[in-house]
Design an enzyme around this catalytic site. Structure first.
Site, PDB file in Angstrom:
ATOM      1  N   ARG A 115     -13.314  -6.531  12.582  1.00 36.66           N
ATOM      2  CA  ARG A 115     -13.259  -5.195  11.944  1.00 36.66           C
ATOM      3  C   ARG A 115     -12.120  -4.318  12.460  1.00 36.66           C
ATOM      4  O   ARG A 115     -12.144  -3.098  12.334  1.00 36.66           O
ATOM      5  CB  ARG A 115     -14.593  -4.469  12.084  1.00 36.66           C
ATOM      6  CG  ARG A 115     -15.734  -5.212  11.421  1.00 36.66           C
ATOM      7  CD  ARG A 115     -16.804  -4.287  10.920  1.00 36.66           C
ATOM      8  NE  ARG A 115     -17.829  -5.054  10.233  1.00 36.66           N
ATOM      9  CZ  ARG A 115     -18.906  -5.547  10.810  1.00 36.66           C
ATOM     10  NH1 ARG A 115     -19.119  -5.341  12.099  1.00 36.66           N
ATOM     11  NH2 ARG A 115     -19.774  -6.229  10.109  1.00 36.66           N
ATOM     12  N   LYS A 137       0.819   0.070   4.800  1.00 38.12           N
ATOM     13  CA  LYS A 137       0.342  -0.847   3.756  1.00 38.12           C
ATOM     14  C   LYS A 137       0.346  -2.256   4.343  1.00 38.12           C
ATOM     15  O   LYS A 137       1.374  -2.728   4.828  1.00 38.12           O
ATOM     16  CB  LYS A 137       1.238  -0.795   2.528  1.00 38.12           C
ATOM     17  CG  LYS A 137       0.969   0.397   1.644  1.00 38.12           C
ATOM     18  CD  LYS A 137       1.677   0.263   0.311  1.00 38.12           C
ATOM     19  CE  LYS A 137       1.401   1.476  -0.568  1.00 38.12           C
ATOM     20  NZ  LYS A 137       2.184   1.464  -1.811  1.00 38.12           N
ATOM     21  N   GLU A 179      15.945  -1.117  -1.150  1.00 46.77           N
ATOM     22  CA  GLU A 179      14.895  -0.113  -0.862  1.00 46.77           C
ATOM     23  C   GLU A 179      15.532   1.194  -0.391  1.00 46.77           C
ATOM     24  O   GLU A 179      15.021   2.282  -0.664  1.00 46.77           O
ATOM     25  CB  GLU A 179      13.919  -0.621   0.200  1.00 46.77           C
ATOM     26  CG  GLU A 179      12.993  -1.757  -0.251  1.00 46.77           C
ATOM     27  CD  GLU A 179      11.854  -1.307  -1.180  1.00 46.77           C
ATOM     28  OE1 GLU A 179      11.749  -0.111  -1.492  1.00 46.77           O
ATOM     29  OE2 GLU A 179      11.084  -2.190  -1.604  1.00 46.77           O
ATOM     30  N   LYS A 215      10.867   7.943   3.857  1.00 49.17           N
ATOM     31  CA  LYS A 215       9.589   7.286   3.558  1.00 49.17           C
ATOM     32  C   LYS A 215       8.454   7.995   4.290  1.00 49.17           C
ATOM     33  O   LYS A 215       7.397   8.274   3.709  1.00 49.17           O
ATOM     34  CB  LYS A 215       9.638   5.804   3.952  1.00 49.17           C
ATOM     35  CG  LYS A 215       8.268   5.159   3.748  1.00 49.17           C
ATOM     36  CD  LYS A 215       8.227   3.683   3.609  1.00 49.17           C
ATOM     37  CE  LYS A 215       6.785   3.296   3.260  1.00 49.17           C
ATOM     38  NZ  LYS A 215       6.551   1.884   3.175  1.00 49.17           N
ATOM     39  N   GLU A 225      -1.847   7.054  -1.139  1.00 44.59           N
ATOM     40  CA  GLU A 225      -1.228   6.951  -2.469  1.00 44.59           C
ATOM     41  C   GLU A 225      -2.100   7.485  -3.612  1.00 44.59           C
ATOM     42  O   GLU A 225      -2.391   6.798  -4.581  1.00 44.59           O
ATOM     43  CB  GLU A 225      -0.826   5.489  -2.746  1.00 44.59           C
ATOM     44  CG  GLU A 225       0.226   5.400  -3.839  1.00 44.59           C
ATOM     45  CD  GLU A 225       0.842   4.013  -3.986  1.00 44.59           C
ATOM     46  OE1 GLU A 225       1.467   3.540  -3.033  1.00 44.59           O
ATOM     47  OE2 GLU A 225       0.682   3.436  -5.055  1.00 44.59           O
ATOM     48  N   ARG A 229       2.831   9.546  -2.993  1.00 47.83           N
ATOM     49  CA  ARG A 229       3.321   8.259  -2.466  1.00 47.83           C
ATOM     50  C   ARG A 229       3.723   7.292  -3.580  1.00 47.83           C
ATOM     51  O   ARG A 229       4.492   6.367  -3.353  1.00 47.83           O
ATOM     52  CB  ARG A 229       2.268   7.627  -1.541  1.00 47.83           C
ATOM     53  CG  ARG A 229       2.794   6.378  -0.864  1.00 47.83           C
ATOM     54  CD  ARG A 229       1.928   5.877   0.267  1.00 47.83           C
ATOM     55  NE  ARG A 229       2.518   4.691   0.864  1.00 47.83           N
ATOM     56  CZ  ARG A 229       2.110   4.139   1.984  1.00 47.83           C
ATOM     57  NH1 ARG A 229       1.102   4.666   2.645  1.00 47.83           N
ATOM     58  NH2 ARG A 229       2.698   3.053   2.454  1.00 47.83           N
ATOM     59  N   ASN A 233       7.199   3.713  -5.378  1.00 40.54           N
ATOM     60  CA  ASN A 233       7.125   2.528  -6.245  1.00 40.54           C
ATOM     61  C   ASN A 233       8.151   2.563  -7.371  1.00 40.54           C
ATOM     62  O   ASN A 233       8.054   1.756  -8.305  1.00 40.54           O
ATOM     63  CB  ASN A 233       5.713   2.413  -6.839  1.00 40.54           C
ATOM     64  CG  ASN A 233       4.692   2.146  -5.762  1.00 40.54           C
ATOM     65  OD1 ASN A 233       4.849   1.219  -4.987  1.00 40.54           O
ATOM     66  ND2 ASN A 233       3.666   2.979  -5.689  1.00 40.54           N
ATOM     67  N   HIS A 236       9.391  -0.631  -8.920  1.00 45.01           N
ATOM     68  CA  HIS A 236       8.483  -1.704  -8.491  1.00 45.01           C
ATOM     69  C   HIS A 236       7.511  -2.145  -9.573  1.00 45.01           C
ATOM     70  O   HIS A 236       6.940  -3.226  -9.471  1.00 45.01           O
ATOM     71  CB  HIS A 236       7.691  -1.268  -7.255  1.00 45.01           C
ATOM     72  CG  HIS A 236       8.497  -1.301  -5.989  1.00 45.01           C
ATOM     73  ND1 HIS A 236       9.625  -0.529  -5.807  1.00 45.01           N
ATOM     74  CD2 HIS A 236       8.360  -2.017  -4.836  1.00 45.01           C
ATOM     75  CE1 HIS A 236      10.127  -0.766  -4.595  1.00 45.01           C
ATOM     76  NE2 HIS A 236       9.379  -1.666  -3.997  1.00 45.01           N
ATOM     77  N   HIS A 240       8.122  -5.729  -9.467  1.00 45.22           N
ATOM     78  CA  HIS A 240       7.103  -6.646  -8.930  1.00 45.22           C
ATOM     79  C   HIS A 240       6.730  -7.712  -9.961  1.00 45.22           C
ATOM     80  O   HIS A 240       6.482  -8.864  -9.603  1.00 45.22           O
ATOM     81  CB  HIS A 240       5.835  -5.878  -8.539  1.00 45.22           C
ATOM     82  CG  HIS A 240       5.802  -5.480  -7.102  1.00 45.22           C
ATOM     83  ND1 HIS A 240       4.976  -4.494  -6.628  1.00 45.22           N
ATOM     84  CD2 HIS A 240       6.483  -5.936  -6.018  1.00 45.22           C
ATOM     85  CE1 HIS A 240       5.161  -4.354  -5.318  1.00 45.22           C
ATOM     86  NE2 HIS A 240       6.070  -5.212  -4.935  1.00 45.22           N
ATOM     87  N   HIS A 257      12.847  -9.836  -2.744  1.00 42.55           N
ATOM     88  CA  HIS A 257      12.178  -8.616  -3.189  1.00 42.55           C
ATOM     89  C   HIS A 257      13.189  -7.556  -3.665  1.00 42.55           C
ATOM     90  O   HIS A 257      13.048  -6.978  -4.751  1.00 42.55           O
ATOM     91  CB  HIS A 257      11.316  -8.058  -2.053  1.00 42.55           C
ATOM     92  CG  HIS A 257      10.660  -6.758  -2.382  1.00 42.55           C
ATOM     93  ND1 HIS A 257       9.627  -6.662  -3.286  1.00 42.55           N
ATOM     94  CD2 HIS A 257      10.911  -5.487  -1.951  1.00 42.55           C
ATOM     95  CE1 HIS A 257       9.265  -5.385  -3.398  1.00 42.55           C
ATOM     96  NE2 HIS A 257      10.013  -4.662  -2.599  1.00 42.55           N
TER      97      HIS A 257
END
Ligand code: GLY
Length: 353
Positions: A115, A137, A179, A215, A225, A229, A233, A236, A240, A257
């Site tokens: 956990r 993330k 990025e 960032k 997000e 936030r 993206n 993306h 993506h 990427h």
């Protein structure tokens, strides 16, 4: 360079960063320390990292296979099994030494093991320095679908050592640079103009610092997000989908990427021109800048259909809608914009022109 303070941890740089890391390792008195690497960072980065660690620790090195295709739950299971066999407990910590695959996957493994155990990110690629290692993330892909399983959980510390960049190819550096260009597009036209003209990747330190600050400013205002936030993206949504499609299709060369989101930023630039007021000169500037750095990708009709089908898996979707981040102008984003499929097809036509 000054450390960048986030809500719960800090991003440190260079020698000062190692000093702070060494202090934290002493202070936290971890029961066991694991270092997650892939074969590249094991060979090229681990010796430098170890050379900067003071004190005697019985580090356990866990190596995973390099590459996005291994960023999956099977690799996590292998790492969890090793942690368990080596008696990791809740006072153990994981140091993720690598690019985005290692920091995303390592952060997720650590966040779920018993956990949650502490983790520290030491990004070794430009992409992970300016994006993946910062902001909490963590997660893995589901088949070829990017980052579908994961949690947001912050590291204890991030240490950016730009010396690691000398281990990278020009192609890898350009991938990370995409990025950084995105940071200009979503927040600062001057920064975009500075970055556009960068050709020498040997003096990136202040720009890496600037990108992490941009960032971080966004993430501290909206860590989970809910709204702001989402601007991170930009490029993306389609990027993506392009990346996933190339990952799953054996007919295509793999796209890095940054290369995929560079395509996404041109496509979404076109959508911005049509929907949110981006001017034609700004659109042309975006297209020219990216095509100067990233090889143009050829898409067949069948490719485009398959890519648009993948959009339904985008994480910003809600109530069946695909929500885009677009630009009103360079430096000013707009969130939650709905786009018709017809316009997306037009965007691919504009890209190909
Ligand atoms: N890579 C986008 C974000 O961290 O939100």
């Amino acid at each position: 360079m000054d450390s960048i303070i986030t809500a719960s941890y800090a991003v440190h740089f260079n020698e000062k960063g190692y000093e702070i890391l060494n202090d934290q390792l002493v202070k936290n008195n971890y029961s066991k320390l694991f270092i997650l690497v892939d074969q590249n960072t094991h060979n090229h980065c681990l010796p430098r990292f170890m050379g900067n660690i003071e004190g005697e620790y019985d580090f356990e090195i866990i190596e995973i296979e390099a590459g996005e295709v291994n960023k999956n739950i099977e690799t996590c299971t292998q790492v969890w099994e090793v942690l368990s066999e080596l008696d990791a407990d809740r006072k153990s910590a994981m140091i993720n030494l690598g690019g985005g695959v290692v920091t995303d996957l390592g952060g997720f493994v650590a966040s779920c093991f018993k956990r949650g155990i502490d983790f520290i990110n030491i990004p070794t690629t430009l992409l992970s320095m300016v994006d993946a290692s910062v902001g909490g993330k963590t997660g893995v892909d589901l088949g070829s679908l990017k980052n579908q399983v994961g949690v947001i959980n912050q590291p204890q510390l991030v240490l950016v050592d730009p010396e690691f960049l000398y281990t990278l190819s020009e192609r890898q550096l350009q991938s990370g640079f995409a990025e950084m260009l995105k940071h200009g597009l979503i927040s600062d036209a001057n920064y975009w103009n500075t970055l556009k003209n960068v050709t020498n990747f040997n003096a990136l330190d202040p720009l890496i610092h600037a990108s992490v600050s941009i960032k971080n400013n966004v993430v501290v205002q909206d860590p989970t997000e809910q709204h702001l936030r989402k601007i991170l993206n930009y490029g993306h949504t389609l990027g993506h989908a392009v990346e996933s499609y190339f990952l799953e299709s054996s007919n295509h060369e793999l796209l890095l990427h940054g290369e995929a989101i560079a395509v996404g930023m041109i496509l979404e630039g076109y959508l911005s021109y049509q929907l949110t007021g981006l001017s034609e000169p700004d659109l042309e500037d975006i297209k020219t800048t990216f095509l100067k750095r990233y090889k143009k990708v050829a898409f067949t009709k069948k490719d485009i259909e398959a890519i648009l089908t993948l959009l339904k898996f985008d994480k910003k979707n809600s109530h069946g809608n695909i929500n885009f981040v677009l630009l009103e102008k360079i430096g000013k984003p707009a969130i939650d914009v709905k786009v018709s499929s017809e316009l997306m097809h037009e965007a691919f036509e504009y890209y190909a022109k």
